[in-house]
Design a protein around this motif. Sequence first.
Motif, PDB file in Angstrom:
ATOM      1  N   TRP A  84      19.763  51.833 -13.629  1.00 22.76           N
ATOM      2  CA  TRP A  84      18.744  52.518 -14.449  1.00 22.76           C
ATOM      3  C   TRP A  84      18.634  53.987 -14.035  1.00 22.76           C
ATOM      4  O   TRP A  84      18.525  54.875 -14.879  1.00 22.76           O
ATOM      5  N   GLU A  85      18.719  54.238 -12.736  1.00 21.26           N
ATOM      6  CA  GLU A  85      18.633  55.618 -12.240  1.00 21.26           C
ATOM      7  C   GLU A  85      19.824  56.435 -12.748  1.00 21.26           C
ATOM      8  O   GLU A  85      19.670  57.582 -13.169  1.00 21.26           O
ATOM      9  N   THR A 113      19.347  56.933 -16.681  1.00 20.34           N
ATOM     10  CA  THR A 113      18.298  57.908 -17.004  1.00 20.34           C
ATOM     11  C   THR A 113      18.745  59.304 -16.579  1.00 20.34           C
ATOM     12  O   THR A 113      18.491  60.280 -17.280  1.00 20.34           O
ATOM     13  N   LEU A 119      17.152  62.503 -18.028  1.00 17.95           N
ATOM     14  CA  LEU A 119      15.831  62.130 -17.524  1.00 17.95           C
ATOM     15  C   LEU A 119      15.862  62.178 -15.998  1.00 17.95           C
ATOM     16  O   LEU A 119      15.928  61.131 -15.344  1.00 17.95           O
ATOM     17  N   ILE A 137       9.376  59.054 -18.437  1.00 20.41           N
ATOM     18  CA  ILE A 137      10.205  58.126 -19.206  1.00 20.41           C
ATOM     19  C   ILE A 137       9.413  57.670 -20.433  1.00 20.41           C
ATOM     20  O   ILE A 137       8.285  58.089 -20.640  1.00 20.41           O
ATOM     21  N   ALA A 195       9.966  59.139 -13.844  1.00 18.71           N
ATOM     22  CA  ALA A 195      11.008  58.230 -13.344  1.00 18.71           C
ATOM     23  C   ALA A 195      10.862  58.085 -11.830  1.00 18.71           C
ATOM     24  O   ALA A 195      11.014  56.983 -11.288  1.00 18.71           O
ATOM     25  N   TYR A 234      25.384  58.978 -22.389  1.00 21.99           N
ATOM     26  CA  TYR A 234      25.220  58.070 -21.255  1.00 21.99           C
ATOM     27  C   TYR A 234      26.339  58.207 -20.228  1.00 21.99           C
ATOM     28  O   TYR A 234      26.470  57.361 -19.351  1.00 21.99           O
ATOM     29  N   ARG A 263      15.960  63.641 -25.813  1.00 25.19           N
ATOM     30  CA  ARG A 263      16.083  64.156 -24.444  1.00 25.19           C
ATOM     31  C   ARG A 263      17.199  65.206 -24.364  1.00 25.19           C
ATOM     32  O   ARG A 263      17.056  66.229 -23.704  1.00 25.19           O
TER      33      ARG A 263
END
Lengths: 486, 146
Positions: free
Chosen positions: A53-54, A57, A62, A68, A116, A207, A235
């Motif tokens: 997830w880190e 994001t 992010l 978030i 986050a 991503y 974003r």
Amino acid sequence: MVQAAGIPVHDTSLASVGGGLGSFTLLDVLRIRGVARSSIRVLSSSDTPWQTWEYLTGVSQLPPQERIRSDAGARPDNIWGFPSYAMHEAWADKSPKLAYQVLVEPVFTDFFSPRAATVFATLEREARRIGYWDMLLKGQVRMVRRRVGGGYFTILTPPPGVTKSKRVAIRSQYVHLAAGYPGLKFLDDLQAFRETYNDYHHVVNAYEPHEHVYEILKSRQGVVMVRGAGIVASRILQRLMDDRERHRLHTQIVHVFRTYVTGPHGPSVWMRRDGGDGWAYQAFTFPKSAFGGQLKAQFRNADPAGRAELSKIVGGTTTPKLRRWQEQMRAGRQGNWYHPIQAVVDKVEPAGDGRGLISHVSGQDGRRGQYVSDFIIDCTGLEADMSEHRVLADLLQYGGARRNHAGRLAVGRNFEVIGAESGAGMLYASGAATGGNHFPAVDSFLGMQTAALDIADDLARRGFCTSLGPLRSVRQWLKWAAGRPV
Amino acid sequence: MIPTLGGRLQTRIFLLATVGVILTGLIVPVLPGTSGSLSQTYKTAYLILLAVAVVGLGWELIYHLLMQFRWDKDWPTLLGLVTILPEGLLIWLLLDAGLIPGVDGHVDASTFVTMFVVVWLGQWLFANGPMRVLFIQWRLRGGRIL
């Protein structure tokens, strides 16, 4: 057979495959409900539950200090959701403003969302509290197979040098599968471009790491085409616009919407979502009630056809209507450097002069055109099919699991994988792979907690853990608040 | 909150029957503007609380209808607080008109306002925190307790 193949067998009661936030929330709930560390193993190639997830994001712009898209009460480190992240941050920052925001949201302010960094820090605290790393078995999971005598074997390849054998087998009565996304999928035209021209520099996915795009734009003026209309597109746009402002750049942005939303939309006055300037606006990934209110109940009570119908209305790509983003886009339109267009891209090819890309597009009205850009950032976030994931594909082929109407894993109300039962054992799943069933918001903090609580209720009926009535719940919450081990 | 209709009604009754009853019990002895015996004041206070619960079920129907105009089908925290105004006003008008069964004689405005505000704030704060700890699934099932 497994032992005969020279694969050492380790026993545990429940093996959770994945090791991300889905695994973490189930382990958290089970530990709170009295299950010993020795009865659970989490099988993962990640060092921490927040690692993937880190990463995702971070690359999708992010960074830890950014907020978030998540509700104040959705705390993966705290199954009670109290105190909320808003109160947590208000206390930590000594900021009454944040407490005020959560009081008056969304009427007078935007919804509060945690940073986050807050999520990482609180997750780490809770992971330590429940002894997460004592339960972690590092490695790559190859498959989950039903055992003849009931229960399952999960085959794991540990990191090189850790074990004598190349693989180990985990024998357990229960398996929980929280494998995350099967993978990312590119838009067809962009995939064709990358493969044809072997160019992974000018066409990037939001991503995947693409910091070079922002760095190059700092050194020379350029045009960026952004494709997609969800939170990630927002974003990426914010990053481009922030950089433009901060470094006095002259970046031009062409934003391609496949579906251009011109205003509020929906089948009736009772079901009308806000929208405009291309976007469909929604605070969270689903209408808020999908996480635990009216819409959740509607999905639960609907038959598969009814769920598909509801999904059509409430699904789709959305982004929150945040005041800052609105201002930036307004400035961009007025300054003639942000160009939102409705179009479908037919083909992308290199520009003749060797610099840049040409996108051949056609609009809904049939008009065709060409746009030249230096970079294309794909923010559509398309997900690959389940069969792209080794464990899921194996489960579909050999494990008795089947797909639902949405092409995901068919699960029952307790998130048990339908068709994959094994004697007294049971296979559960949570997270993205379980979309399209009785609960829509599976891929969210609250969704994973919902799954964890429902799975734990089922396991309690099977005698694996205790129930979580008011007394135990209060006692455990006090322990959580004091930071004491469960 | 993201209530269902059933959850709204259950939560309303539960909160008034627990937090409301306890806070009323605690506040009555120190209420301003009271006359008559303490037991009489208790009786009046609990009858008002009962009226708030009964009329409140009607209010919940209205709130639920209003919520249908919201895409998120949620009930923002702030609305849970500011609805003290219409609800308090209606109960006061009923009280003033002598329409709350069992309540005889005049109730001073200061008595009513103090009690109403304390009970309202208490149940609002409880719903936004401790309730989630007591009933782990409450917030995930639209406010249903059963």
